[in-house]
Design a protein around this motif. Structure first.
Motif, mmCIF file in Angstrom:
data_model
loop_
_atom_site.group_PDB
_atom_site.id
_atom_site.type_symbol
_atom_site.label_atom_id
_atom_site.label_comp_id
_atom_site.label_asym_id
_atom_site.label_seq_id
_atom_site.Cartn_x
_atom_site.Cartn_y
_atom_site.Cartn_z
ATOM 1 N N VAL A 1 0.858 -1.183 0.000
ATOM 2 C CA VAL A 1 0.000 0.000 0.000
ATOM 3 C C VAL A 1 0.892 1.230 0.000
ATOM 4 N N ASP A 2 0.491 2.230 -0.752
ATOM 5 C CA ASP A 2 1.165 3.522 -0.738
ATOM 6 C C ASP A 2 0.072 4.575 -0.636
ATOM 7 N N ALA A 3 -0.162 5.042 0.563
ATOM 8 C CA ALA A 3 -1.290 5.931 0.815
ATOM 9 C C ALA A 3 -0.934 7.392 0.568
ATOM 10 N N SER A 4 -1.540 7.941 -0.461
ATOM 11 C CA SER A 4 -1.471 9.373 -0.738
ATOM 12 C C SER A 4 -2.531 9.688 -1.782
ATOM 13 N N PRO A 5 -3.077 10.906 -1.753
ATOM 14 C CA PRO A 5 -4.084 11.269 -2.756
ATOM 15 C C PRO A 5 -3.506 11.232 -4.166
ATOM 16 N N ILE A 6 -4.369 11.028 -5.130
ATOM 17 C CA ILE A 6 -3.949 10.900 -6.532
ATOM 18 C C ILE A 6 -3.085 12.073 -6.968
ATOM 19 N N MET B 1 -10.932 -4.000 -0.482
ATOM 20 C CA MET B 1 -10.712 -2.899 -1.420
ATOM 21 C C MET B 1 -10.771 -3.379 -2.874
ATOM 22 N N SER B 2 -11.055 -4.680 -3.075
ATOM 23 C CA SER B 2 -11.371 -5.194 -4.409
ATOM 24 C C SER B 2 -12.786 -4.783 -4.815
ATOM 25 N N GLN B 3 -13.582 -4.364 -3.836
ATOM 26 C CA GLN B 3 -14.984 -4.023 -4.074
ATOM 27 C C GLN B 3 -15.324 -2.565 -3.760
ATOM 28 N N VAL B 4 -14.580 -1.961 -2.860
ATOM 29 C CA VAL B 4 -14.831 -0.580 -2.443
ATOM 30 C C VAL B 4 -13.505 0.168 -2.450
ATOM 31 N N SER B 5 -13.481 1.341 -1.888
ATOM 32 C CA SER B 5 -12.226 2.076 -1.778
ATOM 33 C C SER B 5 -12.278 3.017 -0.586
ATOM 34 N N GLU B 6 -11.152 3.620 -0.302
ATOM 35 C CA GLU B 6 -11.028 4.624 0.739
ATOM 36 C C GLU B 6 -10.114 5.729 0.233
ATOM 37 N N PHE B 7 -10.151 6.836 0.876
ATOM 38 C CA PHE B 7 -9.320 7.987 0.517
ATOM 39 C C PHE B 7 -7.841 7.612 0.506
ATOM 40 N N GLY B 8 -7.143 8.036 -0.522
ATOM 41 C CA GLY B 8 -5.687 7.940 -0.549
ATOM 42 C C GLY B 8 -5.095 6.614 -0.995
ATOM 43 N N ALA C 1 -6.343 0.204 -4.407
ATOM 44 C CA ALA C 1 -7.707 -0.171 -4.778
ATOM 45 C C ALA C 1 -7.782 -0.554 -6.250
ATOM 46 N N SER C 2 -7.096 0.182 -7.102
ATOM 47 C CA SER C 2 -7.098 -0.152 -8.535
ATOM 48 C C SER C 2 -6.499 -1.531 -8.767
ATOM 49 N N SER C 3 -5.405 -1.820 -8.083
ATOM 50 C CA SER C 3 -4.765 -3.123 -8.266
ATOM 51 C C SER C 3 -5.649 -4.253 -7.757
ATOM 52 N N LYS C 4 -6.332 -4.053 -6.648
ATOM 53 C CA LYS C 4 -7.179 -5.106 -6.086
ATOM 54 C C LYS C 4 -8.496 -5.240 -6.857
ATOM 55 N N HIS C 5 -9.019 -4.145 -7.407
ATOM 56 C CA HIS C 5 -10.161 -4.264 -8.317
ATOM 57 C C HIS C 5 -9.730 -5.059 -9.558
ATOM 58 N N GLY C 6 -8.539 -4.756 -10.070
ATOM 59 C CA GLY C 6 -8.009 -5.481 -11.227
ATOM 60 C C GLY C 6 -7.819 -6.954 -10.944
ATOM 61 N N LEU C 7 -7.458 -7.293 -9.713
ATOM 62 C CA LEU C 7 -7.288 -8.691 -9.319
ATOM 63 C C LEU C 7 -8.580 -9.471 -9.535
ATOM 64 N N VAL C 8 -9.709 -8.867 -9.202
ATOM 65 C CA VAL C 8 -10.992 -9.555 -9.387
ATOM 66 C C VAL C 8 -11.255 -9.792 -10.874
ATOM 67 N N VAL D 1 -14.371 -12.415 3.014
ATOM 68 C CA VAL D 1 -14.190 -12.918 4.373
ATOM 69 C C VAL D 1 -13.856 -11.666 5.179
ATOM 70 N N ASP D 2 -14.930 -10.913 5.473
ATOM 71 C CA ASP D 2 -14.730 -9.528 5.878
ATOM 72 C C ASP D 2 -15.493 -9.099 7.124
ATOM 73 N N GLY D 3 -16.004 -10.052 7.896
ATOM 74 C CA GLY D 3 -16.695 -9.693 9.129
ATOM 75 C C GLY D 3 -17.866 -8.739 8.907
ATOM 76 N N GLY D 4 -18.423 -8.742 7.707
ATOM 77 C CA GLY D 4 -19.557 -7.881 7.403
ATOM 78 C C GLY D 4 -19.193 -6.472 6.978
ATOM 79 N N TYR D 5 -17.947 -6.242 6.612
ATOM 80 C CA TYR D 5 -17.538 -4.912 6.163
ATOM 81 C C TYR D 5 -18.391 -4.431 4.990
ATOM 82 N N LEU D 6 -18.585 -5.280 3.994
ATOM 83 C CA LEU D 6 -19.277 -4.873 2.775
ATOM 84 C C LEU D 6 -20.795 -4.723 2.940
ATOM 85 N N ILE D 7 -21.364 -5.189 4.040
ATOM 86 C CA ILE D 7 -22.805 -5.060 4.216
ATOM 87 C C ILE D 7 -23.198 -3.815 4.994
ATOM 88 N N GLN D 8 -22.230 -3.091 5.502
ATOM 89 C CA GLN D 8 -22.558 -1.888 6.286
ATOM 90 C C GLN D 8 -22.860 -0.730 5.384
#
Length: 179
Positions: A21-26, A72-79, A84-91, A172-179
């Motif tokens: 991960v390399d967290a910084s805005p685009i 993050m294959s399904q959603v994203s977060e700031f920075g 997120a792009s790489s994990k979306h691409g993985l799917v 396998v996300d403890g319900g992260y995606l259903i919130q």
């Protein structure tokens, strides 16, 4: 790959598990930072798949490949645009590989872990317990996942119990995606 085949004589199961991960805005991310994340997370997956599939096709008996995604294959977060792009691409890559190899008895699936208590997650913690509480709150189950919970999902997808599963993304996300 060659060492594995020399040692075991074949390849029946493979796990592709890489992520940085390399967290910084685009607008602040350098091209080199962007490329590094995609090179490890997405290009590394491609290289693994290419050689694993070639070996499994030579064997003519198929096999199971599991790719480690992320929530993050399904959603994203700031920075985290590159991550997120790489994990979306993985799917997407998982689905294409599954489709191209289904008639060769090669199953290709992906796991999407939520926040798991691993060094990767905890090393990114700048504020200790406050960070942990925040991460726990993101899951419906209000806790972090355990590495062994992800291992069990892998064992299922790699096993004959999942013999009719291919191209699947298993959260396998403890319900992260259903919130």
């Amino acid at each position: 790959m060659n060492e594995t085949v020399i040692h075991f004589g074949r390849l029946d199961v493979a796990l592709n598990n890489a992520g940085i991960v390399d967290a910084s805005p685009i607008h602040e991310k350098t091209i080199d930072e962007w490329r590094k994340v995609l090179d490890v997370n997405l290009n590394g997956l491609f290289y693994g798949l290419k050689y694993q599939i070639n070996q499994m096709r030579k064997q003519e008996s198929g096999g199971s490949i599991v790719n480690m995604g992320s929530i993050m294959s399904q959603v994203s977060e700031f920075g985290i645009a590159a991550y997120a792009s790489s994990k979306h691409g993985l799917v997407g890559l998982t689905k294409v590989a599954a489709l191209e190899n289904a008639t060769n008895n090669i199953r290709v699936n992906a796991i999407g872990p939520g926040y798991i208590e691993t060094p990767l997650l905890m090393d990114n913690s700048a504020s200790g317990e406050k960070y942990r509480s925040y991460m726990e709150s993101k899951h419906a189950m209000k806790r972090l996942g355990k590495p062994e919970e992800i291992a069990k999902a892998f064992l299922f997808l790699a096993s004959e119990d999942a013999s009719f599963c291919t191209g699947a993304y298993l959260p396998v996300d403890g319900g992260y995606l259903i919130q």
